[in-house]
Design a protein around this motif. Structure first.
Motif, PDB file in Angstrom:
ATOM      1  N   PHE A  33       0.829  -1.206   0.000  1.00 51.22           N
ATOM      2  CA  PHE A  33       0.000   0.000   0.000  1.00 51.22           C
ATOM      3  C   PHE A  33       0.865   1.257   0.000  1.00 51.22           C
ATOM      4  N   ARG A  71       1.508   1.209  -4.606  1.00 52.50           N
ATOM      5  CA  ARG A  71       0.061   1.330  -4.616  1.00 52.50           C
ATOM      6  C   ARG A  71      -0.537   1.223  -6.017  1.00 52.50           C
ATOM      7  N   TYR A  99      -8.913  -1.875   2.124  1.00 52.98           N
ATOM      8  CA  TYR A  99      -8.467  -0.987   1.050  1.00 52.98           C
ATOM      9  C   TYR A  99      -9.511  -0.910  -0.058  1.00 52.98           C
ATOM     10  N   THR A 104     -11.580   2.464  -0.863  1.00 50.09           N
ATOM     11  CA  THR A 104     -11.390   3.070  -2.180  1.00 50.09           C
ATOM     12  C   THR A 104     -12.720   3.220  -2.908  1.00 50.09           C
ATOM     13  N   ASN A 152      -5.836   8.092   3.442  1.00 49.21           N
ATOM     14  CA  ASN A 152      -4.562   7.388   3.640  1.00 49.21           C
ATOM     15  C   ASN A 152      -4.289   7.097   5.110  1.00 49.21           C
ATOM     16  N   VAL A 154      -6.903   4.260   6.246  1.00 47.14           N
ATOM     17  CA  VAL A 154      -6.580   2.925   5.733  1.00 47.14           C
ATOM     18  C   VAL A 154      -5.304   2.396   6.381  1.00 47.14           C
TER      19      VAL A 154
END
Length: 128
Positions: A20, A24, A72, A76, A105, A108
């Protein structure tokens, strides 16, 4: 727990976080995310084999990558639905106007690191 087991658990937990943070673009590709889901399921199966064979509750830490990649994916999708764009990696970006990306960010990253460890700590005694 011996040191090798703790090292293995920490490596498994930090694997999705490392992808991540540093690669990414791989996760933004649908094939890459699918590959990470498949790898996570393989890790869970290996963890279950370790539970059956060695009586070590390892599969709980093997759930970490699946949890992280699911988190994630969900985060997203929520971000894209709300802002109609993919989140920007804010690690080295100091531009203004990306507050939502920073919150994404941080959320997560923190949930992806802390929650699997808490879940493992809470469930460890059940599978001992």
């Amino acid at each position: 727990m011996n040191q090798a087991l703790i090292f293995m658990m920490m490596t498994i937990w930090l694997f999705p976080f490392t992808i991540f943070m540093f690669y990414r673009i791989f996760l933004e590709n649908k094939k890459g995310l699918t590959a990470m889901y498949i790898l996570s399921i393989i890790l869970i199966i290996l963890g279950l084999i370790m539970v059956i064979r060695y009586k070590i509750p390892m599969f709980l830490c093997m759930l970490g990558p699946l949890f992280f990649f699911s988190l994630y994916d969900i985060a997203t999708r929520i971000f894209v639905a709300r802002y109609n764009r993919k989140p920007i990696d804010t690690g080295n970006s100091w531009q203004s106007g990306i507050f939502a990306d920073r919150v994404y960010n941080i959320t997560v990253t923190s949930l992806g690191l802390i929650l699997p460890i808490l879940i493992f700590a809470l469930l460890y005694d059940l599978f001992k």
